[in-house]
Design a protein around this motif. Structure first.
Motif, PDB file in Angstrom:
ATOM      1  N   ARG A 177       0.839  -1.209   0.000  1.00  0.00           N
ATOM      2  CA  ARG A 177       0.000   0.000   0.000  1.00  0.00           C
ATOM      3  C   ARG A 177       0.872   1.256   0.000  1.00  0.00           C
ATOM      4  NH1 ARG A 177      -2.310  -1.368   5.176  1.00  0.00           N
ATOM      5  NH2 ARG A 177      -3.481   0.578   5.096  1.00  0.00           N
ATOM      6  N   ASN A 178       1.987   1.171   0.687  1.00  0.00           N
ATOM      7  CA  ASN A 178       2.914   2.303   0.704  1.00  0.00           C
ATOM      8  C   ASN A 178       3.504   2.536  -0.689  1.00  0.00           C
ATOM      9  OD1 ASN A 178       4.203   4.325   2.189  1.00  0.00           O
ATOM     10  ND2 ASN A 178       6.105   3.118   2.115  1.00  0.00           N
ATOM     11  N   THR A 179       3.900   1.457  -1.344  1.00  0.00           N
ATOM     12  CA  THR A 179       4.481   1.575  -2.692  1.00  0.00           C
ATOM     13  C   THR A 179       3.461   2.179  -3.659  1.00  0.00           C
ATOM     14  OG1 THR A 179       5.755  -0.406  -2.229  1.00  0.00           O
ATOM     15  CG2 THR A 179       5.652   0.243  -4.524  1.00  0.00           C
ATOM     16  N   ILE A 180       2.217   1.741  -3.538  1.00  0.00           N
ATOM     17  CA  ILE A 180       1.175   2.274  -4.428  1.00  0.00           C
ATOM     18  C   ILE A 180       0.937   3.755  -4.133  1.00  0.00           C
ATOM     19  CG2 ILE A 180      -1.321   2.159  -4.959  1.00  0.00           C
ATOM     20  CD1 ILE A 180      -1.048  -0.919  -4.717  1.00  0.00           C
ATOM     21  N   ALA A 181       0.874   4.105  -2.845  1.00  0.00           N
ATOM     22  CA  ALA A 181       0.655   5.518  -2.472  1.00  0.00           C
ATOM     23  C   ALA A 181       1.767   6.398  -3.055  1.00  0.00           C
ATOM     24  CB  ALA A 181       0.598   5.656  -0.955  1.00  0.00           C
ATOM     25  N   LEU A 182       3.020   5.935  -2.917  1.00  0.00           N
ATOM     26  CA  LEU A 182       4.151   6.741  -3.421  1.00  0.00           C
ATOM     27  C   LEU A 182       4.097   6.869  -4.941  1.00  0.00           C
ATOM     28  CD1 LEU A 182       7.077   5.467  -1.141  1.00  0.00           C
ATOM     29  CD2 LEU A 182       5.793   7.624  -0.969  1.00  0.00           C
ATOM     30  N   SER A 183       3.711   5.790  -5.600  1.00  0.00           N
ATOM     31  CA  SER A 183       3.634   5.810  -7.059  1.00  0.00           C
ATOM     32  C   SER A 183       2.548   6.799  -7.517  1.00  0.00           C
ATOM     33  CB  SER A 183       3.365   4.387  -7.564  1.00  0.00           C
ATOM     34  OG  SER A 183       2.824   4.410  -8.836  1.00  0.00           O
ATOM     35  N   LEU A 184       1.395   6.785  -6.838  1.00  0.00           N
ATOM     36  CA  LEU A 184       0.325   7.737  -7.187  1.00  0.00           C
ATOM     37  C   LEU A 184       0.795   9.166  -6.939  1.00  0.00           C
ATOM     38  CD1 LEU A 184      -2.816   5.925  -5.689  1.00  0.00           C
ATOM     39  CD2 LEU A 184      -2.199   6.133  -8.108  1.00  0.00           C
ATOM     40  N   ASN A 185       1.485   9.379  -5.825  1.00  0.00           N
ATOM     41  CA  ASN A 185       1.951  10.739  -5.491  1.00  0.00           C
ATOM     42  C   ASN A 185       2.897  11.264  -6.571  1.00  0.00           C
ATOM     43  OD1 ASN A 185       0.484  10.448  -3.197  1.00  0.00           O
ATOM     44  ND2 ASN A 185       2.230  10.112  -1.826  1.00  0.00           N
ATOM     45  N   LYS A 186       3.748  10.342  -7.054  1.00  0.00           N
ATOM     46  CA  LYS A 186       4.705  10.746  -8.079  1.00  0.00           C
ATOM     47  C   LYS A 186       3.991  11.069  -9.393  1.00  0.00           C
ATOM     48  CE  LYS A 186       8.281   8.372 -10.196  1.00  0.00           C
ATOM     49  NZ  LYS A 186       9.011   7.146 -10.181  1.00  0.00           N
ATOM     50  N   ARG A 187       3.029  10.225  -9.733  1.00  0.00           N
ATOM     51  CA  ARG A 187       2.366  10.412 -11.031  1.00  0.00           C
ATOM     52  C   ARG A 187       1.374  11.570 -11.028  1.00  0.00           C
ATOM     53  NH1 ARG A 187      -0.371   5.008 -12.725  1.00  0.00           N
ATOM     54  NH2 ARG A 187      -0.850   6.184 -14.610  1.00  0.00           N
ATOM     55  N   PHE A 188       0.667  11.736  -9.900  1.00  0.00           N
ATOM     56  CA  PHE A 188      -0.458  12.681  -9.925  1.00  0.00           C
ATOM     57  C   PHE A 188      -0.325  13.826  -8.926  1.00  0.00           C
ATOM     58  CE2 PHE A 188      -2.170   8.448 -11.157  1.00  0.00           C
ATOM     59  CZ  PHE A 188      -2.306   8.733 -12.507  1.00  0.00           C
ATOM     60  N   ASP A 189       0.850  13.925  -8.299  1.00  0.00           N
ATOM     61  CA  ASP A 189       1.088  15.025  -7.381  1.00  0.00           C
ATOM     62  C   ASP A 189       0.056  15.032  -6.246  1.00  0.00           C
ATOM     63  OD1 ASP A 189       2.409  17.229  -6.493  1.00  0.00           O
ATOM     64  OD2 ASP A 189       1.198  18.646  -7.655  1.00  0.00           O
ATOM     65  N   THR A 190      -0.188  13.855  -5.703  1.00  0.00           N
ATOM     66  CA  THR A 190      -1.126  13.704  -4.583  1.00  0.00           C
ATOM     67  C   THR A 190      -0.311  13.487  -3.311  1.00  0.00           C
ATOM     68  OG1 THR A 190      -1.264  11.385  -5.242  1.00  0.00           O
ATOM     69  CG2 THR A 190      -3.080  12.816  -5.906  1.00  0.00           C
ATOM     70  N   GLU A 191      -1.001  13.291  -2.179  1.00  0.00           N
ATOM     71  CA  GLU A 191      -0.281  13.146  -0.901  1.00  0.00           C
ATOM     72  C   GLU A 191      -0.805  11.961  -0.110  1.00  0.00           C
ATOM     73  OE1 GLU A 191      -0.655  16.949   1.012  1.00  0.00           O
ATOM     74  OE2 GLU A 191       0.851  17.842  -0.299  1.00  0.00           O
ATOM     75  N   PHE A 192      -0.893  10.815  -0.768  1.00  0.00           N
ATOM     76  CA  PHE A 192      -1.435   9.641  -0.092  1.00  0.00           C
ATOM     77  C   PHE A 192      -0.355   8.919   0.715  1.00  0.00           C
ATOM     78  CE2 PHE A 192      -4.025   9.765  -4.146  1.00  0.00           C
ATOM     79  CZ  PHE A 192      -5.108  10.398  -3.551  1.00  0.00           C
ATOM     80  N   THR A 193      -0.827   8.197   1.736  1.00  0.00           N
ATOM     81  CA  THR A 193       0.063   7.278   2.454  1.00  0.00           C
ATOM     82  C   THR A 193      -0.619   5.905   2.411  1.00  0.00           C
ATOM     83  OG1 THR A 193      -1.035   7.576   4.582  1.00  0.00           O
ATOM     84  CG2 THR A 193       0.755   9.114   4.072  1.00  0.00           C
ATOM     85  N   ALA A 194       0.065   4.906   2.964  1.00  0.00           N
ATOM     86  CA  ALA A 194      -0.480   3.540   2.959  1.00  0.00           C
ATOM     87  C   ALA A 194      -1.896   3.504   3.523  1.00  0.00           C
ATOM     88  CB  ALA A 194       0.434   2.635   3.778  1.00  0.00           C
TER      89      ALA A 194
END
Ligand code: PLP
Length: 396
Positions: free
Chosen positions: A80-97
């Motif tokens: 979940r952490n890896t996915i959150a970081l990937s989304l943040n990188k792609r879409f400039d969001t601020e998700f965490t696990a």
């Protein structure tokens, strides 16, 4: 002795599946190469090689009790952490696990979020045409689906009609972009306008309206079209994602929900969604697949193969005189029937061994859906059959 309600569901059950079965029968009768089955949205391109490699490497190197064991209902923390970081990188969001809940595909995710938020009598609004299973998923939790017809020329949401459909009973809205069955993609402007209408409605009614964005086709887009990330435009947005189409893994049942901190009652929603995942009987998303997709978030299927199919079909059908919406994403073409009755038209297409799904199965009568996630050579072979169909209806 099955439940009365279930009897209705069985009766209304998937026209598409019935067609798929019929296609198999026709293939036995006429020879597989002479049947043109455009009925099912099953990916025709292979999963990227990274998936097989990741699975092998996980099996070779990780501890089996971890790879195949239970974990937190939301999924492995590091996945979940890896996915959150990937989304943040792609879409400039601020998700965490914490914001990611691993699910049994998009279907599992939609059922989890609907169970989390719906009380009996709540209404979920969607834009027609829509993926027909929404009606069942909403009914699973005592809700009702209200379908608002899209604009008839663009197949984008008709904002006036959408606004009028919202009431104090509206608990959620489901949108799907890139869209099944039309292939349209909502632009930033469309999303901004939708968000404005929803914010106004929340203020007017003093309620929370969750916007659920069903996105199994996010990565399947053509001509450089952008798919805006919904959580940046509306505070009560939930994303339902799936790897079924983006990595050609529909049988593996793997996806995730994004539950942002900006949701009203975010912590309560996140906690309840975890419980919903468990008590719906999913318990957690498939463990090996969670680990595998987390290693393949940048891998891609061959979208060009779908694009080639899209170009050939769209170009050929419009040349024959059929009217089609030019798809910008997913792998479906929504074609206008030259007669009003789409079921009659699909039946007449079947005479030429063309299996097309009537649009009324998606709340879009007067059209047929052509799934072009098929072999390119099948499309080439099918063109004379489409020519005959066009001639039957006197098209140019
Ligand atoms: N939503 C839409 C719009 C779909 O087209 C599909 C599958 O075709 C799903 C959800 C279900 O996807 P999954 O296989 O990930 O459950």
């Amino acid at each position: 002795m099955i439940a009365e309600r279930m009897k209705e569901l069985v009766k209304g059950s998937s026209v598409i599946r019935a067609m798929f079965e019929e296609g198999k029968k026709m293939a036995a009768q006429y020879g597989a190469e002479n049947v043109y089955d455009f009925s099912l949205g099953n990916p025709s391109v292979e999963p990227p090689k990274e998936i097989g490699e990741a699975i092998k490497s996980i099996l070779d190197s990780e501890k089996p009790t971890v790879v195949h064991g239970y974990m937190n209902n939301a999924g492995y923390e590091e996945v979940r952490n890896t996915i959150a970081l990937s989304l943040n990188k792609r879409f400039d969001t601020e998700f965490t696990a914490k914001n990611i809940l691993m699910t049994v595909g998009a279907a599992g995710g939609l059922n989890v979020i609907l169970k989390t938020i719906l009380d009996p009598g709540d209404v979920v609004v969607t834009i027609a045409p829509y993926f027909g299973e929404y009606r069942n998923y909403v009914a699973n939790f005592g809700g009702t689906l209200a379908a608002v017809p899209a604009d008839r020329t663009t197949f984008l949401p008709d904002l006036d009609a959408f606004e009028k459909a919202l009431t104090p009973a509206t608990k959620a809205v489901i949108i799907n972009t890139p869209n099944n069955p039309t292939g349209v993609v909502y632009s930033k402007e469309t999303i901004e306008n939708l968000a404005k209408v929803l914010e106004n409605a929340e203020k007017r009614f003093g309620t929370s309206i969750y916007l659920i964005s069903d996105e199994p086709y996010r990565e399947l887009v053509y001509d450089g079209v952008e798919v805006p990330y919904i959580t940046k435009f509306y505070h009560n947005a939930v994303v339902g994602y799936s790897f079924s189409k983006s990595l050609s893994l529909p049988g593996e049942r793997i996806g995730y929900l994004v539950l942002p901190d900006t949701l009203d009652d975010a912590d309560e929603v996140i906690n309840a969604a975890n419980v919903a995942n468990r008590i719906l009987g999913f318990v957690n998303a498939p463990s090996l697949m969670q680990l595998a997709v987390a290693r393949c978030l940048d891998a891609k299927v061959n979208v060009e193969a779908y694009d080639n199919n899209r170009k050939l079909l769209y170009g050929s059908l419009t040349k024959m005189g059929f009217e089609c919406i030019k798809p910008e994403g997913a792998f479906y073409l929504f074609m206008k029937c030259p007669i009003e009755d789409d079921k009659e038209f699909a039946a007449r297409a079947k005479k030429y061994n063309l299996l097309l799904v009537p649009g009324s199965s998606f709340g879009g009568p007067g059209y047929v859906r052509i799934a072009y996630c098929v072999d390119h050579a099948m499309i080439e072979r099918s063109l004379p059959a489409f020519e005959k169909l066009a001639a039957e209806f006197g098209l140019k």
